[in-house]
Design a protein around this motif. Sequence first.
Motif, PDB file in Angstrom:
ATOM      1  N   LYS A   4       0.857  -1.177   0.000  1.00  0.00           N
ATOM      2  CA  LYS A   4       0.000   0.000   0.000  1.00  0.00           C
ATOM      3  C   LYS A   4       0.897   1.231   0.000  1.00  0.00           C
ATOM      4  O   LYS A   4       2.010   1.213   0.539  1.00  0.00           O
ATOM      5  N   ILE A   5       0.404   2.282  -0.618  1.00  0.00           N
ATOM      6  CA  ILE A   5       1.181   3.508  -0.732  1.00  0.00           C
ATOM      7  C   ILE A   5       0.465   4.619   0.013  1.00  0.00           C
ATOM      8  O   ILE A   5      -0.769   4.658   0.040  1.00  0.00           O
ATOM      9  N   GLU A   6       1.237   5.488   0.643  1.00  0.00           N
ATOM     10  CA  GLU A   6       0.639   6.601   1.381  1.00  0.00           C
ATOM     11  C   GLU A   6       1.548   7.820   1.329  1.00  0.00           C
ATOM     12  O   GLU A   6       2.766   7.682   1.188  1.00  0.00           O
ATOM     13  N   GLN A   7       0.914   8.975   1.435  1.00  0.00           N
ATOM     14  CA  GLN A   7       1.698  10.208   1.505  1.00  0.00           C
ATOM     15  C   GLN A   7       2.219  10.353   2.923  1.00  0.00           C
ATOM     16  O   GLN A   7       1.501  10.100   3.901  1.00  0.00           O
ATOM     17  N   VAL A   8       3.466  10.738   3.042  1.00  0.00           N
ATOM     18  CA  VAL A   8       4.105  10.933   4.347  1.00  0.00           C
ATOM     19  C   VAL A   8       3.989  12.407   4.694  1.00  0.00           C
ATOM     20  O   VAL A   8       4.598  13.253   4.044  1.00  0.00           O
ATOM     21  N   LYS A   9       3.208  12.707   5.710  1.00  0.00           N
ATOM     22  CA  LYS A   9       3.034  14.090   6.153  1.00  0.00           C
ATOM     23  C   LYS A   9       4.112  14.498   7.153  1.00  0.00           C
ATOM     24  O   LYS A   9       4.427  15.669   7.289  1.00  0.00           O
ATOM     25  N   ASP A  10       4.652  13.514   7.876  1.00  0.00           N
ATOM     26  CA  ASP A  10       5.701  13.777   8.864  1.00  0.00           C
ATOM     27  C   ASP A  10       6.679  12.607   8.837  1.00  0.00           C
ATOM     28  O   ASP A  10       6.371  11.526   9.335  1.00  0.00           O
ATOM     29  N   GLU A  50       4.932  19.761  -3.921  1.00  0.00           N
ATOM     30  CA  GLU A  50       5.879  18.791  -3.366  1.00  0.00           C
ATOM     31  C   GLU A  50       5.159  17.763  -2.488  1.00  0.00           C
ATOM     32  O   GLU A  50       4.121  18.041  -1.893  1.00  0.00           O
ATOM     33  N   ALA A  51       5.741  16.575  -2.409  1.00  0.00           N
ATOM     34  CA  ALA A  51       5.178  15.520  -1.563  1.00  0.00           C
ATOM     35  C   ALA A  51       6.202  14.415  -1.377  1.00  0.00           C
ATOM     36  O   ALA A  51       7.088  14.220  -2.202  1.00  0.00           O
ATOM     37  N   LEU A  52       6.054  13.704  -0.278  1.00  0.00           N
ATOM     38  CA  LEU A  52       6.859  12.530   0.031  1.00  0.00           C
ATOM     39  C   LEU A  52       5.901  11.357   0.205  1.00  0.00           C
ATOM     40  O   LEU A  52       4.854  11.504   0.851  1.00  0.00           O
ATOM     41  N   ALA A  65       9.716   1.191   0.718  1.00  0.00           N
ATOM     42  CA  ALA A  65      10.189   2.141  -0.294  1.00  0.00           C
ATOM     43  C   ALA A  65       9.783   3.552   0.099  1.00  0.00           C
ATOM     44  O   ALA A  65       8.801   3.749   0.823  1.00  0.00           O
ATOM     45  N   ILE A  66      10.552   4.507  -0.396  1.00  0.00           N
ATOM     46  CA  ILE A  66      10.250   5.910  -0.131  1.00  0.00           C
ATOM     47  C   ILE A  66      10.720   6.736  -1.317  1.00  0.00           C
ATOM     48  O   ILE A  66      11.645   6.339  -2.031  1.00  0.00           O
TER      49      ILE A  66
END
Length: 150
Positions: A4-10, A50-52, A65-66
């Motif tokens: 599963k993939i998710e946006q990293v906010k912190d 921008e996003a991580l 993965a990142i």
Amino acid sequence: MEFKIEQVKDLQSIDVSHLVKESETEGYRFLTRLVNDYQDGTNTFSEDGEALFCVRNKANDEVVAIGGVNQSPFSDDVKTARLQRFYVLDEARRKGVGSLLLEKITEHSKGTFDELTVRTESSKADAFYLSNGFKFDDSVSETTHVKKLN
């Protein structure tokens, strides 16, 4: 394996220490820079567009993965993005994880950016980017591959 993939906010809220350790063993320091730059505020992936993102193994929730996207520091064009700090754990390679992550970053970038750039010196990474729609283009400093987004 399912992912599963998710946006990293912190970034400090997730454990990436195993990615950092493995990447350093392979001779790469860019994940160490990711952590350091995030901690000191140099790069928190918080400018426009921008996003991580991270990919997790659904079975154990481990980050495998990142990768992120920034406004390119090597271009005066605010419509040029830079793929940054892209890494897939060895155990997750060749399972579609990198392509999944790159697809998510690409989709996120459309509408804000016109092109996505990256620099690599690895023949494996070169093959990966070429197979995922990038073109080899080293005509601009600090860039080896470019993908048009529109």
